[in-house]
Design an enzyme around this catalytic site. Sequence first.
Site, PDB file in Angstrom:
ATOM      1  N   PHE A 102      29.461  11.558  67.725  1.00  6.72           N
ATOM      2  CA  PHE A 102      31.053  10.985  68.582  1.00  6.72           C
ATOM      3  C   PHE A 102      30.353  10.544  70.044  1.00  6.72           C
ATOM      4  CE2 PHE A 102      35.030  11.494  70.626  1.00  6.72           C
ATOM      5  CZ  PHE A 102      35.803  10.970  69.783  1.00  6.72           C
ATOM      6  N   ASP A 125      29.282  20.524  67.461  1.00  7.82           N
ATOM      7  CA  ASP A 125      30.482  19.797  67.717  1.00  7.82           C
ATOM      8  C   ASP A 125      31.488  19.985  66.402  1.00  7.82           C
ATOM      9  OD1 ASP A 125      32.847  18.155  67.860  1.00  7.82           O
ATOM     10  OD2 ASP A 125      31.779  16.813  69.077  1.00  7.82           O
ATOM     11  N   TYR A 129      43.608  19.392  68.916  1.00  3.48           N
ATOM     12  CA  TYR A 129      44.774  18.468  68.377  1.00  3.48           C
ATOM     13  C   TYR A 129      44.630  17.621  67.263  1.00  3.48           C
ATOM     14  CZ  TYR A 129      41.439  15.567  71.263  1.00  3.48           C
ATOM     15  OH  TYR A 129      40.221  15.123  71.732  1.00  3.48           O
ATOM     16  N   LYS A 130      43.607  18.028  66.412  1.00  2.00           N
ATOM     17  CA  LYS A 130      43.545  17.278  65.241  1.00  2.00           C
ATOM     18  C   LYS A 130      43.967  18.196  64.055  1.00  2.00           C
ATOM     19  CE  LYS A 130      39.163  15.040  66.807  1.00  2.00           C
ATOM     20  NZ  LYS A 130      39.508  13.910  66.985  1.00  2.00           N
ATOM     21  N   ARG A 184      39.912   4.615  58.374  1.00  2.00           N
ATOM     22  CA  ARG A 184      39.653   5.917  58.489  1.00  2.00           C
ATOM     23  C   ARG A 184      40.952   6.632  57.572  1.00  2.00           C
ATOM     24  NH1 ARG A 184      37.371   9.795  62.987  1.00  2.00           N
ATOM     25  NH2 ARG A 184      39.449   9.633  63.813  1.00  2.00           N
TER      26      ARG A 184
END
Length: 407
Positions: free
Chosen positions: A127, A204, A229-230, A378
């Site tokens: 990422f 991560d 927040y995912k 995605r």
Amino acid sequence: MPDSAELDAADPLATYRDRFVGAETPLVYFDGNSLGRPLRVTGRRLAEFVDHEWGGRLIRGWDERWFDLPRTLGDRLGEVCLGAGPGQVAIGDSTTVLLYKLMRAAVAAQQQAGTGRTEIVLDRDQFPTDRYVADGVAREAGLTLRWIEVDTTAGVSADQLAEVVGPRTALVVLNHVAYRSAWLADAPELTRIAHEAGALVLWDLCHSAGSVPVQLDAWNVDLAVGCTYKYLNGGPGSPAFLYVAERHLGTLTQPIQGWMGAEDPFLMGPSYVPAAGIRRFLSGTPAIVGMLALADMVELVAEAGIDAIRDKSVGLTDHVLEIADELLVPVGVEVASPRVAELRGGHVTLNHPLMREATAALWERDVIPDYRDPYGLRIGLSPLSTSYAEVRSGLESVRDVLAGLTG
């Protein structure tokens, strides 16, 4: 192929969908791995907090609950989602800031120990934030980055890591679930390989926490960071979490010394003395309001069970692959995620040269995936708020949009 309606009827977690705002609408949400839907209960919780806990208790709230919330909620998150014992998880700051804190602390510990280790290992498809922070830490500390070249449809394997770690490796930084391909890394094995080389490991967890079971203590992980927040539905900008294994709490020194991480925050003394335990990794005033939605979702995950959530996640992503093979592969779409469920996290990436244009057109139709280069659509599926019928409806729209774009 199993019928979507039949899968929903047999789904033991199907009723949880009703607890999320907007799930009753026809909008198809394929971006739950970027920003989760809010829980209905959270609106009431926020209103009650404003009216009573903030509005009524005012500054007394710090003594009554808020001061300890980064640690108490951290402990609960560790218990429910991370396989972490008490005192090793805290909530606070953004993912970027926490990545910096832990990378810098790990590198400093290696340098202070006189190990002569001069490299941070990470992969080219990691990422971007991980790569950017590692680059800054390397320049700041006089280290170099050692890159692993990976297939963008997969991720780091044990053999690849073993080839690059060695006596120069200070820190290995890895994604548990690759943000592009959804490759699910073999965390215990990769951690073992790094440790055998004498390196520390930072994981991560942004694309796995709340969707894929994690066992940080059992895997012997040193450090971890993740956003909320995912799949943890904390809302836009909700604070991230960090994990520091108990064995490192007395030796690692975090680089952003603030009042909240001091031994006596209210002494306001002339010099900084770090607090004991995980609180030493806090810096400034924590985002209390930002933790409220997260707290609701952690309890929902506890109620549903992380293993059951993972089972639903696998079912949803398998269904994506089945429908993609039926509707999309015949028109030139390529699956850019692992087909084996054990190697796949909670999303599926579908490649086609027109996916950037398709994403914009899908948003106009209230079908919300996201786009990732090169040419990747995605499909991010939050297990408790996504139905199998939603998957089929959304992928039929992808087919229709591509047909319109290709004439």
